[in-house]
Design a protein around this motif. Structure first.
Motif, PDB file in Angstrom:
ATOM      1  N   ASP A   4       0.832  -1.203   0.000  1.00  0.00           N
ATOM      2  CA  ASP A   4       0.000   0.000   0.000  1.00  0.00           C
ATOM      3  C   ASP A   4       0.870   1.257   0.000  1.00  0.00           C
ATOM      4  O   ASP A   4       0.559   2.231  -0.683  1.00  0.00           O
ATOM      5  N   ALA A   5       1.952   1.216   0.757  1.00  0.00           N
ATOM      6  CA  ALA A   5       2.869   2.357   0.783  1.00  0.00           C
ATOM      7  C   ALA A   5       3.480   2.578  -0.599  1.00  0.00           C
ATOM      8  O   ALA A   5       3.610   3.718  -1.054  1.00  0.00           O
ATOM      9  N   GLU A   6       3.826   1.493  -1.273  1.00  0.00           N
ATOM     10  CA  GLU A   6       4.399   1.620  -2.614  1.00  0.00           C
ATOM     11  C   GLU A   6       3.385   2.204  -3.594  1.00  0.00           C
ATOM     12  O   GLU A   6       3.723   3.058  -4.419  1.00  0.00           O
ATOM     13  N   ARG A   7       2.134   1.775  -3.504  1.00  0.00           N
ATOM     14  CA  ARG A   7       1.095   2.368  -4.371  1.00  0.00           C
ATOM     15  C   ARG A   7       0.946   3.856  -4.101  1.00  0.00           C
ATOM     16  O   ARG A   7       0.794   4.654  -5.022  1.00  0.00           O
ATOM     17  N   MET A   8       0.995   4.232  -2.833  1.00  0.00           N
ATOM     18  CA  MET A   8       0.882   5.648  -2.479  1.00  0.00           C
ATOM     19  C   MET A   8       2.085   6.421  -3.016  1.00  0.00           C
ATOM     20  O   MET A   8       1.935   7.524  -3.533  1.00  0.00           O
ATOM     21  N   ARG A   9       3.277   5.848  -2.927  1.00  0.00           N
ATOM     22  CA  ARG A   9       4.467   6.514  -3.463  1.00  0.00           C
ATOM     23  C   ARG A   9       4.349   6.718  -4.969  1.00  0.00           C
ATOM     24  O   ARG A   9       4.725   7.766  -5.494  1.00  0.00           O
ATOM     25  N   LEU A  63       2.767   5.655   6.663  1.00  0.00           N
ATOM     26  CA  LEU A  63       2.585   7.049   7.062  1.00  0.00           C
ATOM     27  C   LEU A  63       3.532   7.969   6.297  1.00  0.00           C
ATOM     28  O   LEU A  63       3.146   9.072   5.896  1.00  0.00           O
ATOM     29  N   ASP A  64       4.753   7.519   6.061  1.00  0.00           N
ATOM     30  CA  ASP A  64       5.704   8.315   5.274  1.00  0.00           C
ATOM     31  C   ASP A  64       5.220   8.487   3.831  1.00  0.00           C
ATOM     32  O   ASP A  64       5.406   9.546   3.232  1.00  0.00           O
ATOM     33  N   ALA A  65       4.602   7.441   3.293  1.00  0.00           N
ATOM     34  CA  ALA A  65       4.097   7.522   1.918  1.00  0.00           C
ATOM     35  C   ALA A  65       2.947   8.522   1.826  1.00  0.00           C
ATOM     36  O   ALA A  65       2.861   9.292   0.861  1.00  0.00           O
ATOM     37  N   ILE A  66       2.078   8.536   2.825  1.00  0.00           N
ATOM     38  CA  ILE A  66       0.998   9.536   2.833  1.00  0.00           C
ATOM     39  C   ILE A  66       1.600  10.934   2.914  1.00  0.00           C
ATOM     40  O   ILE A  66       1.193  11.846   2.202  1.00  0.00           O
TER      41      ILE A  66
END
Length: 115
Positions: A4-9, A63-66
């Protein structure tokens, strides 16, 4: 969480600070709400990470990706923090209701926070 973080990035990389990027994020969030099993597991990990610090790496990446996404729209650290809380809050609340937010509802909130 890492996926999910990768998708957000990837969304952040394509966002230019305009409304189209918000639409893409809102559509992703709406899609996540349609199949909540994975989302529920992510929030279970959140709670487990509160007790087990060694699990916080993945939640921290999310959280970092957001935050990285928010920085495409604002350099105000308060608005960045607000976006992190808003996204997590809406997703979590969506798990607790029979009528989770739609992409259009997510987009309205995102516009209010970031534009």
């Amino acid at each position: 969480m890492d996926q999910d973080a990768e998708r957000m990035r990837r969304l952040a990389e394509s966002a230019d600070g305009g409304p189209e990027g918000l639409t893409a994020l809102a559509e992703l969030l709406g899609h996540v709400m349609k199949g909540p099993g994975r989302l529920l597991a992510a929030y279970e990990l959140y709670l487990l990470a509160a007790r087990r610090p060694e699990l916080r790496t993945s939640t921290g990446r999310w959280l970092d990706a957001i935050a990285g996404y928010a920085l495409r729209y604002t350099d105000d650290p308060v608005r960045v923090q607000i976006l992190k809380g808003v996204i997590d809050g809406l997703l979590l609340q969506g798990l607790l209701t029979d009528t989770p937010p739609t992409a259009a509802e997510f987009e309205a909130v995102l516009r209010h926070v970031l534009l």
